[in-house]
Design a protein around this motif. Structure first.
Motif, short mmCIF file in Angstrom:
data_model
loop_
_atom_site.label_atom_id
_atom_site.label_comp_id
_atom_site.label_asym_id
_atom_site.label_seq_id
_atom_site.Cartn_x
_atom_site.Cartn_y
_atom_site.Cartn_z
N LEU A 90 17.07 -2.15 -18.58
CA LEU A 90 16.81 -0.72 -18.56
C LEU A 90 17.35 -0.11 -19.85
N LEU A 91 16.49 0.55 -20.61
CA LEU A 91 16.90 1.26 -21.81
C LEU A 91 17.25 2.68 -21.38
N VAL A 92 18.51 3.07 -21.56
CA VAL A 92 18.99 4.37 -21.10
C VAL A 92 19.40 5.19 -22.32
N ILE A 109 23.50 -4.20 -13.92
CA ILE A 109 23.46 -3.00 -13.07
C ILE A 109 23.75 -3.40 -11.63
N ARG A 110 24.79 -2.82 -11.05
CA ARG A 110 25.18 -3.15 -9.67
C ARG A 110 24.75 -2.10 -8.67
N GLN A 111 24.66 -0.84 -9.09
CA GLN A 111 24.25 0.21 -8.18
C GLN A 111 23.50 1.29 -8.95
N ALA A 112 22.45 1.78 -8.33
CA ALA A 112 21.70 2.90 -8.90
C ALA A 112 21.60 3.97 -7.82
N GLU A 113 21.89 5.18 -8.21
CA GLU A 113 21.87 6.28 -7.26
C GLU A 113 21.19 7.48 -7.90
N SER A 133 28.45 -3.72 -13.47
CA SER A 133 29.44 -4.70 -13.01
C SER A 133 30.70 -4.67 -13.87
N THR A 134 30.64 -4.06 -15.05
CA THR A 134 31.80 -3.93 -15.93
C THR A 134 32.68 -2.74 -15.56
N GLY A 135 32.22 -1.92 -14.61
CA GLY A 135 32.97 -0.74 -14.21
C GLY A 135 32.51 0.54 -14.88
N GLN A 136 31.66 0.42 -15.89
CA GLN A 136 31.14 1.60 -16.58
C GLN A 136 30.11 2.31 -15.72
N THR A 137 29.92 3.60 -15.99
CA THR A 137 28.92 4.40 -15.31
C THR A 137 28.08 5.12 -16.35
N PHE A 138 26.77 5.09 -16.16
CA PHE A 138 25.84 5.84 -17.01
C PHE A 138 25.13 6.85 -16.12
N ALA A 139 24.91 8.05 -16.64
CA ALA A 139 24.18 9.07 -15.90
C ALA A 139 23.17 9.74 -16.83
N VAL A 140 21.96 9.92 -16.33
CA VAL A 140 20.92 10.64 -17.06
C VAL A 140 20.44 11.76 -16.15
#
Length: 190
Positions: A90-92, A109-113, A133-140
């Motif tokens: 996924l390109l974010v 990616i472990r979870q998408a909400e 899975s690294t603990g980071q979070t991305f939000a768009v």
């Protein structure tokens, strides 16, 4: 910055590689609400206190300045956030202030909400939150067609899992992704 496909507000039939962009309605609604509020105040001031009153003058000045500011912000925001499902991941592209762009492999990616507030429900948009899975979070934020975006993430996971299983020689197996349409979450087992 890689060149991605055109950003569209009509994301019903998106194929892999097409970009899910910012909802136009999510950008226009604040402008419309601002204009209605300040215009109503200006009309009230004009008819109750006259065209020369300070309230009328102030409301017209604030209407013009805030409308211009919101339009400039909306134009800058249109090209800021996007999600592009590709074969490899996924390109974010994050918000206009963070300038974040990342290629996230499907396995990371472990979870998408998909989160939607009142404004998102009115505008038909949502915020995609990806936990890695690294603990980071991305939000768009303010993505158009949020259900379609979430379905694209699920399809990417399933496609990646199928390729891995085929490479291992496993013929059939159900995907380890669970989609919960009520909560707008997709979690990956593992």
């Amino acid at each position: 910055m890689p060149n991605s496909a055109s950003i569209s507000d009509h994301n019903d039939n998106q194929a892999a590689g097409e970009t899910f962009g910012i909802s136009r309605r999510a950008l226009v609604l604040p402008i419309a609400a601002n204009d209605v509020l300040w215009s109503a105040l200006a009309v009230w001031a004009y008819f109750s206190r006259g065209a020369g009153s300070q309230v009328f003058s102030l409301s017209v000045i604030v209407l013009a300045a805030s409308s211009l500011g919101l339009v400039v912000f909306a134009l800058a925001r249109m090209s800021a956030g996007a999600v592009t499902p590709l074969q490899a991941g996924l390109l974010v592209r994050g918000g206009m202030f963070s300038g974040t762009e990342a290629m996230l492999p499907w396995g990371l990616i472990r979870q998408a909400e998909m989160k939607r507030g009142i404004g998102g429900r009115l505008a038909g948009s949502g915020t995609l939150v990806l936990r890695l899975s690294t603990g980071q979070t991305f939000a768009v934020a303010d993505l158009a067609s949020p259900d379609t975006v979430l379905a694209a993430v699920l399809a990417g996971w399933q496609r990646e899992e199928t390729e891995v299983l085929e490479a291992l020689g496993v013929k059939k197996r159900r995907a380890n992704a669970d989609a919960n349409a009520d909560s707008g979450q997709v979690r990956r087992a593992g």
